[in-house]
Design a protein around this motif. Structure first.
Motif, mmCIF file in Angstrom:
data_model
loop_
_atom_site.group_PDB
_atom_site.id
_atom_site.type_symbol
_atom_site.label_atom_id
_atom_site.label_comp_id
_atom_site.label_asym_id
_atom_site.label_seq_id
_atom_site.Cartn_x
_atom_site.Cartn_y
_atom_site.Cartn_z
ATOM 1 N N ARG A 645 77.257 35.606 91.219
ATOM 2 C CA ARG A 645 76.455 34.339 91.233
ATOM 3 C C ARG A 645 76.578 33.595 92.530
ATOM 4 N NH1 ARG A 645 78.132 32.182 86.417
ATOM 5 N NH2 ARG A 645 76.443 33.470 85.122
ATOM 6 N N ALA A 646 77.783 33.484 92.842
ATOM 7 C CA ALA A 646 77.922 32.636 94.140
ATOM 8 C C ALA A 646 77.220 33.288 95.443
ATOM 9 C CB ALA A 646 79.499 32.505 94.257
ATOM 10 N N SER A 647 77.299 34.586 95.289
ATOM 11 C CA SER A 647 76.915 35.528 96.464
ATOM 12 C C SER A 647 75.381 35.306 96.659
ATOM 13 C CB SER A 647 77.361 36.934 96.254
ATOM 14 O OG SER A 647 76.890 37.721 97.145
ATOM 15 N N ALA A 648 74.742 35.557 95.322
ATOM 16 C CA ALA A 648 73.365 35.480 95.191
ATOM 17 C C ALA A 648 72.769 34.016 95.625
ATOM 18 C CB ALA A 648 73.055 35.952 93.945
ATOM 19 N N GLU A 649 73.485 33.221 95.164
ATOM 20 C CA GLU A 649 72.949 31.847 95.415
ATOM 21 C C GLU A 649 72.929 31.462 97.126
ATOM 22 O OE1 GLU A 649 75.334 29.225 93.219
ATOM 23 O OE2 GLU A 649 74.115 29.360 91.409
ATOM 24 N N GLU A 650 73.826 32.171 97.584
ATOM 25 C CA GLU A 650 74.059 31.781 99.053
ATOM 26 C C GLU A 650 72.770 32.591 99.613
ATOM 27 O OE1 GLU A 650 77.307 33.278 102.383
ATOM 28 O OE2 GLU A 650 77.747 33.353 100.495
ATOM 29 N N ALA A 651 72.723 34.117 99.400
ATOM 30 C CA ALA A 651 71.551 34.893 99.822
ATOM 31 C C ALA A 651 70.280 33.962 99.750
ATOM 32 C CB ALA A 651 71.451 35.903 99.316
ATOM 33 N N HIS A 652 69.860 33.588 98.551
ATOM 34 C CA HIS A 652 68.572 33.034 98.403
ATOM 35 C C HIS A 652 68.661 31.619 99.184
ATOM 36 C CE1 HIS A 652 66.801 35.451 95.323
ATOM 37 N NE2 HIS A 652 67.889 35.453 94.606
ATOM 38 N N ALA A 653 69.446 31.065 99.480
ATOM 39 C CA ALA A 653 69.335 29.774 100.391
ATOM 40 C C ALA A 653 69.178 30.260 101.820
ATOM 41 C CB ALA A 653 70.858 29.100 100.206
ATOM 42 N N ALA A 654 69.556 31.535 102.046
ATOM 43 C CA ALA A 654 69.070 31.768 103.549
ATOM 44 C C ALA A 654 67.708 32.098 103.723
ATOM 45 C CB ALA A 654 69.915 32.950 103.817
ATOM 46 N N VAL A 655 67.360 32.891 102.538
ATOM 47 C CA VAL A 655 65.824 33.178 102.465
ATOM 48 C C VAL A 655 65.023 31.893 102.608
ATOM 49 C CG1 VAL A 655 63.765 34.094 101.071
ATOM 50 C CG2 VAL A 655 65.937 35.169 101.367
ATOM 51 N N GLY A 656 65.405 30.856 101.780
ATOM 52 C CA GLY A 656 64.492 29.705 101.587
ATOM 53 C C GLY A 656 64.686 28.909 102.992
ATOM 54 N N THR A 657 65.420 28.987 103.752
ATOM 55 C CA THR A 657 65.563 28.143 105.037
ATOM 56 C C THR A 657 64.704 29.114 106.044
ATOM 57 O OG1 THR A 657 68.075 28.040 104.687
ATOM 58 C CG2 THR A 657 67.242 27.586 106.818
ATOM 59 N N ALA A 658 64.722 30.367 105.841
ATOM 60 C CA ALA A 658 63.788 31.176 106.925
ATOM 61 C C ALA A 658 62.235 30.939 106.461
ATOM 62 C CB ALA A 658 64.128 32.615 106.689
ATOM 63 N N ARG A 659 61.886 30.814 105.270
ATOM 64 C CA ARG A 659 60.812 30.589 104.722
ATOM 65 C C ARG A 659 60.303 29.097 104.948
ATOM 66 N NH1 ARG A 659 58.019 33.935 101.798
ATOM 67 N NH2 ARG A 659 59.170 35.563 100.420
ATOM 68 N N GLY A 660 61.000 28.136 104.895
ATOM 69 C CA GLY A 660 60.852 26.815 105.262
ATOM 70 C C GLY A 660 60.388 26.829 106.660
ATOM 71 N N GLU A 661 60.917 27.565 107.489
ATOM 72 C CA GLU A 661 60.734 27.577 108.802
ATOM 73 C C GLU A 661 59.285 28.207 109.222
ATOM 74 O OE1 GLU A 661 62.708 28.714 113.200
ATOM 75 O OE2 GLU A 661 63.763 29.174 111.072
ATOM 76 N N LEU A 662 59.049 29.048 108.287
ATOM 77 C CA LEU A 662 57.832 30.034 108.569
ATOM 78 C C LEU A 662 56.377 29.117 107.822
ATOM 79 C CD1 LEU A 662 56.811 32.838 109.200
ATOM 80 C CD2 LEU A 662 57.166 33.534 106.753
ATOM 81 N N ASP A 663 57.006 28.250 106.876
ATOM 82 C CA ASP A 663 55.990 27.546 106.303
ATOM 83 C C ASP A 663 55.495 26.268 107.142
ATOM 84 O OD1 ASP A 663 55.692 28.993 104.166
ATOM 85 O OD2 ASP A 663 56.785 27.417 102.589
ATOM 86 N N GLU A 664 56.556 26.090 107.838
ATOM 87 C CA GLU A 664 56.439 24.883 108.818
ATOM 88 C C GLU A 664 55.662 25.421 110.011
ATOM 89 O OE1 GLU A 664 59.878 22.587 111.263
ATOM 90 O OE2 GLU A 664 60.279 22.689 109.288
ATOM 91 N N LEU A 665 55.538 26.446 110.335
ATOM 92 C CA LEU A 665 54.799 26.975 111.272
ATOM 93 C C LEU A 665 53.707 27.273 110.918
ATOM 94 C CD1 LEU A 665 55.885 27.508 114.225
ATOM 95 C CD2 LEU A 665 56.145 30.133 113.393
ATOM 96 N N GLY A 666 53.178 27.171 109.763
ATOM 97 C CA GLY A 666 51.705 27.572 108.975
ATOM 98 C C GLY A 666 51.359 28.823 109.530
ATOM 99 N N ALA A 667 52.090 29.876 108.995
ATOM 100 C CA ALA A 667 51.825 31.385 109.260
ATOM 101 C C ALA A 667 50.369 31.890 108.961
ATOM 102 C CB ALA A 667 52.911 32.311 108.414
#
Lengths: 887, 380
Positions: A645-667
């Motif tokens: 569980r801890a490992s999955a949460e960590e991976a999702h957080a990383a995806v969220g961060t990257a997506r956030g950046e992408l959203d910010e860029l208005g892909a």
């Protein structure tokens, strides 16, 4: 013009002649044919018309034949107010003299004289009318044409209210001339109007053409301006778009990188999720297995006592069922015994009935057989000893003859009587006879009679000779009889009769055979009957065998009275029925209980099976759980889950961060905008090229056409069109004026003509009625020519009139015209009737004479060779023409 | 420092009422007057010449017109500035851009195709406000004025050359390319512009309060309704305000005569008025008549107009038929001594001609024709 005197010298056949005419009214110049009457008037005409110097043939013809002399013509006449003398010599020593009398007077010679004469004639004389009023023989048959006479027209016009100046027709001609400048005689537009139309059309077409060209040019210029603007705008668009597109491209690149990063992280998160899921599943499975074991154990514990109780209940019920079954078996045995007894009784009864039936059938068969046998015997008998009626009759006849012969012989022959004293046996004629004591035997002796007492005596008796004939007859008869008997194989008549009787019986037997068979078969065939017998016989045999085999008490009772058997069956039925009811009831109870036991058994069986299954599964699950726990215990499972569980949460957080950046860029937007701007840029560049092309094309076109001077030419064409329209407008106005004027004049003239012709018509009719009667009327056309005469309702066109009527009407018309034109005025002209009225009958002549005689104003000159014709003219001056030279 | 201000030469203009040689003479007159202005410029010592628009009647004039115009322009000895106007805008079909113009254009002649300042002589700046299309969306002159900065020390006189109507003068403010006087005068007031030479109006007309704005008028008249045509202006910039001298140069004239015609006296007056016109060969007359005449008077009127049409360049009387009623008089009838059916016809026409019927005009014409034919007949 009035003619006072005419004199001629050396004119044709006249050496010298002169006539003087009355100033008014009728002058008849009378002379024979060829005397020169017409010559006189012709010469007068030439005097007025021709110059003395003329070389015309008509003038040369004046010269007397064969004489080279001048022809002198002199006349005294009045023209208007003037009286004058004219004198001309033609052909030789030509001369002209004119003397105007009265007033200041005038005397002229030569051409002056001639010209002055013509002037005066033109001024004062209507020569057209003068010519029209010269009625010559033959010509008087034509209808007079007076329409050309100015004088007459003037007079008629005056009467109709005009001024009589005679200018109207000339004016009308001028108006018509004006009209025909613009129109054809029929009123179609003429060349001027058509040319004006053509001119306007041409100008219009030229103007339109130029206007179109100019408009096209102007449109092109506008278009160029518009394109120029567009060119600028599009170029500006391109300038704006190019950097924007570059920026978009950078942004899109960054988006692509981020997208890749997100994809990697997402894969990682997905793996973590899968691990987490696996751990969770392991844990869940463990929990589920434990729960399952626990649940199964609970179930088994609960079900076991239940199953035991059910089995006990089943045992009880099975015992009850067993008891019931024993009871049922007893009852069933009783039932079975009763049924068997009854069935045996039934069988016996049946056996009796069957046997009876079979007997009946067999009796029938025998009867049939007998009948057939009888018939066969009869047939055989009949066949063996055929006997016809004739043969029988022969026997009988022969026998009768024998008996007759015997009787006759008997009468003659001795008789023997044998009287037995004791019983004895004798033979008579070889035949044995048993005689009892006291019997008597009488016998006639035909020839011989022999009696023998065996071992004791023989007696022969012989008849005497008288009997011979009789005996011969008898012998003959007997011979015949014997022959007849032999014929049919009998000894004697008795045998023959017996044979006949026998044959009758045979025949009857034959006849009866079919009746017997039909009756006995009762509609069956013989085979069916036999079959029936065979079947029943077999059945009966079987039945009997069965009954015998049973060997019970009942079978001893065979054969049995049927009725008694049936009664016993009835009794046994009752017993059987009672036994069956008892058994049935027990069977029902047994079946119900058996069902209960079956159901209970089934249920118990199911429960036991289920329980066994549960126990089996429990054992299995328990074994599995134990094995699992052996492999990894529950605590280890939980720990693994927490880690995943801890490992999955960590991976999702990383995806969220990257997506956030992408959203910010208005892909999405970045790509959309980039694509859009690139498309816009491409479109703008294409548009720019198109605009440039069109501009080039238009500029070349405008440059080419711009140099053609279209603008000025268009103005000139417009001006020319306006001028052409104006010219046409004016021309049309003038044409319309001419048309209006002509139409108005013609309408007025037509209206005037009707009124204008009236006085002439009225004069002709007034005079004509004296000649033709009160019903006369005439029709005049526009040329003042008589075209038809009416008498009452009869209208005849001029050509349909008789020569006489035409001549008379011509004279009457001329007279009316002369009267109208001249009357007693100075400008009238003389009416000359040259050898006319040849066609007129005396009565009309007289009436016409009266009309001529009534003439007062006009001068009428009548030339005739038949003086009588004109005697009817009262008050006429008669002049006889003669050659004074000859006189 | 003087210059010659002219405009609206309208070369290549055609007038429908001028037929044949009259049109030729009219065309030639408007060529000739250029030569007279060249002489005038020399005579009055002008430093340059501005033509404020509508040099040509159209952007597509005849080749001869262009050739003749260029020929006349050669006669000027000072710089000449031609401004494209509404008739000859500097658009893509502009005559001023055609080879036949450009190739033969004398060196001292320049087209003001843009608003760039020109310096004909030292101290003078000429700025054009050319039309570049037939429907400008702006007030070209005001825009040109407002675009100008203050004059520098070297420029003492700045002349703006423009073309278009001025609402204060024409009464209409919404015409295409109309010039807003207030904006122009503001530039003048601010000293950025010293004179505005205008074209479009064919009459010599000073405009506004400054004495620095004006129309020169067309050198030859082109239409009846022009108040003071046939002029140009010699402008002296050295005075304040400049001295604007109206100089008549035209040879042709347009006249619109409104004349009642009810009796012989009116006809006499008309005749006198026509006779009073100078140089009839170069006069174009439109006669507007109204009244009632008898047949003889009508014949006299028609005769008069026909005769004058021979001597004048043109005599127009477009509405004569509509506006002059015919009422035959006793004298007319005395002149028509007809009898019989002719008299009858004449009376019918008289009745029609004097009636209110549509046919009255036709009947009057028919009567006039009758008078002529009857008269001719009498004479013959």
């Amino acid at each position: 013009m009035r003619l006072h005197r005419i004199e001629v010298e050396h004119v044709r056949g006249l050496r010298r002649a002169a006539v003087t005419l009355a100033d008014a009214g009728v002058t008849v110049i009378e002379a024979p044919n060829e005397a020169g009457k017409t010559t006189l008037l012709d010469a007068f005409d030439l005097l007025l018309a021709e110059k003395d110097s003329t070389k015309k043939q008509v003038v040369r013809d004046l010269q007397p034949v064969g004489e080279d002399v001048g022809s002198l013509v002199e006349a005294e006449l009045s023209l208007g107010p003037m009286r004058l003398t004219v004198r001309k010599r033609f052909n030789r020593r030509t001369m002209t003299e004119l003397t105007v009398h009265g007033g200041s007077g005038q005397q002229l010679t030569g051409d002056d004289a001639h010209d002055r004469l013509r002037e005066l004639l033109a001024e004062h004389t209507d020569l057209t009318l003068y010519e029209a009023l010269r009625l010559r023989q033959g010509r008087s048959l034509d209808s007079l044409t007076l329409g050309d006479s100015a004088t007459l027209a003037r007079r008629l016009d005056e009467i109709a209210g005009g001024t009589g100046d005679g200018g109207d027709d000339a004016l009308l001609d001028r108006i018509r001339g004006e009209f025909e400048r613009y129109f054809s005689p029929k009123g179609h537009p003429g060349r001027l109007l058509r040319d004006a139309d053509t001119e306007v059309e041409a100008a219009q077409s030229r103007r339109d053409e130029l206007a179109d060209t100019a408009a096209a040019l102007e449109a092109d210029v506008d278009r160029i301006e518009q394109l120029d603007r567009e060119h600028r705008e599009v170029a500006a668009d391109i300038d704006r778009l190019e950097p924007a597109v570059a920026a978009h491209r950078d942004r899109v690149e960054r988006v692509r990188e981020l997208r890749e990063q997100v994809a990697t992280l997402e894969a990682r998160a997905q793996a973590a999720d899968a691990e987490l899921e696996r751990c969770r599943r392991d844990r869940d499975e463990r929990v589920a297995l434990a729960a399952s074991v626990s649940q199964l154990a609970q179930g088994v514990a609960a079900d076991e006592p239940e199953v035991l109780r059910a089995r006990e209940r089943l045992g009880e019920q099975q015992q009850r069922l067993e008891a019931l079954r024993a009871e049922l078996e007893t009852a069933e045995r009783r039932e079975s015994a009763a049924r068997e007894t009854r069935d045996a009784a039934r069988e016996l009864a049946e056996l009796g009935r069957r046997r009876q039936e079979l007997d009946g059938l067999q009796a029938r068969a025998r009867r049939i057989e007998q009948a057939l046998e009888d018939a066969r015997s009869a047939e055989a008998a009949l066949a063996a000893t055929p006997l016809s009626d004739a043969q029988l009759e022969e026997v009988r006849g022969a026998d009768d003859q024998v008996r007759l012969a015997e009787a006759r012989l008997g009468d003659a022959a001795p008789t023997v009587t044998v009287h037995a004293v004791r019983d004895l046996r004798i033979e008579v004629d070889g035949a044995e006879h048993e005689l009892a004591a006291g019997d008597r035997l009488n016998a006639a002796v035909p020839e011989t009679w022999q009696l023998s007492l065996p071992d004791h005596l023989e007696v022969t008796v012989r008849a005497g000779t008288s009997l011979a004939t009789r005996q011969e007859e008898l012998a003959e008869a007997r011979q015949r009889l014997a022959a007849a008997c032999r014929e049919i194989g009998v000894e004697d008549r008795a045998q023959a009769d017996a044979l006949a009787e026998q044959q009758r019986l045979h025949r009857r037997a034959l006849e009866e055979r079919d009746g017997v068979i039909e009756r006995e078969l009762e509609g069956r065939t013989r085979e069916e009957l036999d079959e029936s017998i065979r079947t029943r016989s077999a059945q009966l045999d079987a039945l009997e065998a069965r009954v015998s085999a049973r060997g019970d008490a009942l079978s001893d009772q065979l054969p049995l009275e049927l009725e008694a058997a049936d009664d016993r069956v009835a009794q046994l039925d009752t017993s059987e029925s009672e036994a069956r009811e008892v058994a049935d009831e027990l069977r029902r109870d047994h079946a119900a209980l058996a069902e209960q036991v079956r159901q209970l058994g089934a249920r118990v069986s199911v429960d036991e099976t289920r329980l066994a299954e549960q126990q089996r599964r429990l054992a299995e699950e328990q074994a599995r759980l134990d094995a699992e726990r052996e492999r990894q215990d529950d605590a280890a499972l939980d720990a693994a889950l927490d880690r995943a569980r801890a490992s999955a949460e960590e991976a999702h957080a990383a995806v969220g961060t990257a997506r956030g950046e992408l959203d910010e860029l208005g892909a999405d937007e970045a790509e959309l905008l980039a694509a859009n701007d690139e498309q816009r840029l491409t479109a703008a560049q294409q548009r720019l090229d198109a605009v440039r092309d069109e501009l080039t094309r238009l500029r070349v076109g405008v440059e080419l056409r711009g140099g053609e001077g279209i603008g000025e030419a268009l103005q000139a064409a417009e001006a020319e069109l306006e001028r052409a329209q104006d010219r046409r407008r004016r021309l049309r106005a003038r044409a319309q004026a001419a048309r209006t004027l002509l139409r108005t004049f013609e309408e007025a003239r037509d209206a005037a003509y009707a009124a204008y012709r009236e006085p002439l018509r009225e004069r002709i009719v007034r005079a004509g009625r004296i000649v033709f009667g009160d019903e006369l009327d005439i029709e005049l056309d526009e040329q003042l020519t008589v075209v038809a005469r009416r008498l009452g309702t009869t209208r005849l066109a001029w050509d349909q009139l008789s020569a006489g009527a035409r001549e008379q009407l011509a004279i009457l018309t001329a007279l009316a015209a002369a009267d109208l034109a001249g009357g007693d005025a100075d400008d009238g002209v003389p009416l000359v009737l040259d050898d006319t009225l040849g066609y007129t009958d005396p009565e009309r002549l007289e009436r016409l004479g009266a009309v001529l005689g009534s003439v007062r104003g006009p001068q009428v000159v009548v030339l005739t060779c038949v003086g009588e014709r004109f005697r009817t003219i009262g008050g006429a001056e008669v002049v006889r023409l003669h050659d004074t030279a000859e006189a | 420092m003087r210059f010659l201000h002219t405009s609206d030469w309208q070369l290549g203009m055609t007038r429908h009422f001028l037929a044949g040689e009259a049109q030729v003479r009219f065309d030639q007159a408007r060529i000739d007057v250029i030569g007279r202005m060249a002489a005038l410029a020399d005579e009055r010592d002008c430093s340059f010449v501005v033509v404020a628009g509508d040099v040509f009647e159209t952007n597509q004039p005849d080749q001869r017109t262009v050739a003749r115009a260029l020929e006349q322009l050669r006669r000027f000895t000072v710089p000449v500035y031609l401004l494209p106007g509404n008739h000859d805008p500097f658009d893509h079909a502009s005559i001023f851009a055609t080879p036949r113009f450009v190739d033969d254009c004398p060196e001292h002649v320049e087209v003001l195709a843009d608003t760039a300042p020109r310096a004909p002589v030292r101290g003078v700046e000429v700025v054009g406000a050319p039309w570049t299309s037939k429907r400008p969306l702006l007030d070209l002159v005001a825009e040109a004025c407002e675009a100008l900065g203050p004059v520098d020390d070297r420029t003492r006189h700045r002349v703006v050359v423009g073309h278009g109507s001025v609402g204060e003068v024409s009464g209409t403010f919404d015409a295409a390319g109309a010039i807003g006087l207030d904006r122009v005068e503001r530039a003048i007031d601010e000293g950025r512009v010293h004179y505005v030479a205008l074209g479009d109006r064919h009459s010599f007309t000073p405009v506004g309060r400054t004495g620095r704005v004006g129309f020169s008028g067309a050198p030859e008249p082109t239409a009846y309704r022009e108040e003071d045509p046939g002029t140009c202006a010699v402008v002296d910039l050295t005075t304040d305000p400049p001295t604007v001298d109206r100089v008549p140069v035209g040879a042709w004239s347009f006249h619109e005569l409104v004349q009642p015609v009810d009796d012989a006296a009116d006809l006499d007056e008309l005749e006198a008025r026509l006779d009073a016109i100078d140089d009839p060969a170069r006069a174009i007359v439109k006669v507007k008549l109204e009244g009632t005449l008898d047949l003889r008077q009508l014949a006299r009127l028609d005769h008069l107009l026909e005769q004058r049409a021979l001597t004048f360049a043109a005599v127009e009387h477009p509405e004569r038929h509509r506006d002059v009623a015919v009422r035959p008089s006793d004298e007319d009838l005395a002149d028509l001594p007809l009898s019989g059916y002719a008299a009858d016809a004449r009376d019918r026409l008289l009745a029609l001609a004097t009636g209110a019927d549509d046919q009255a005009g036709e009947a009057a014409d028919a009567l006039a024709l009758l008078v002529r034919l009857a008269g001719d007949g009498g004479r013959r």
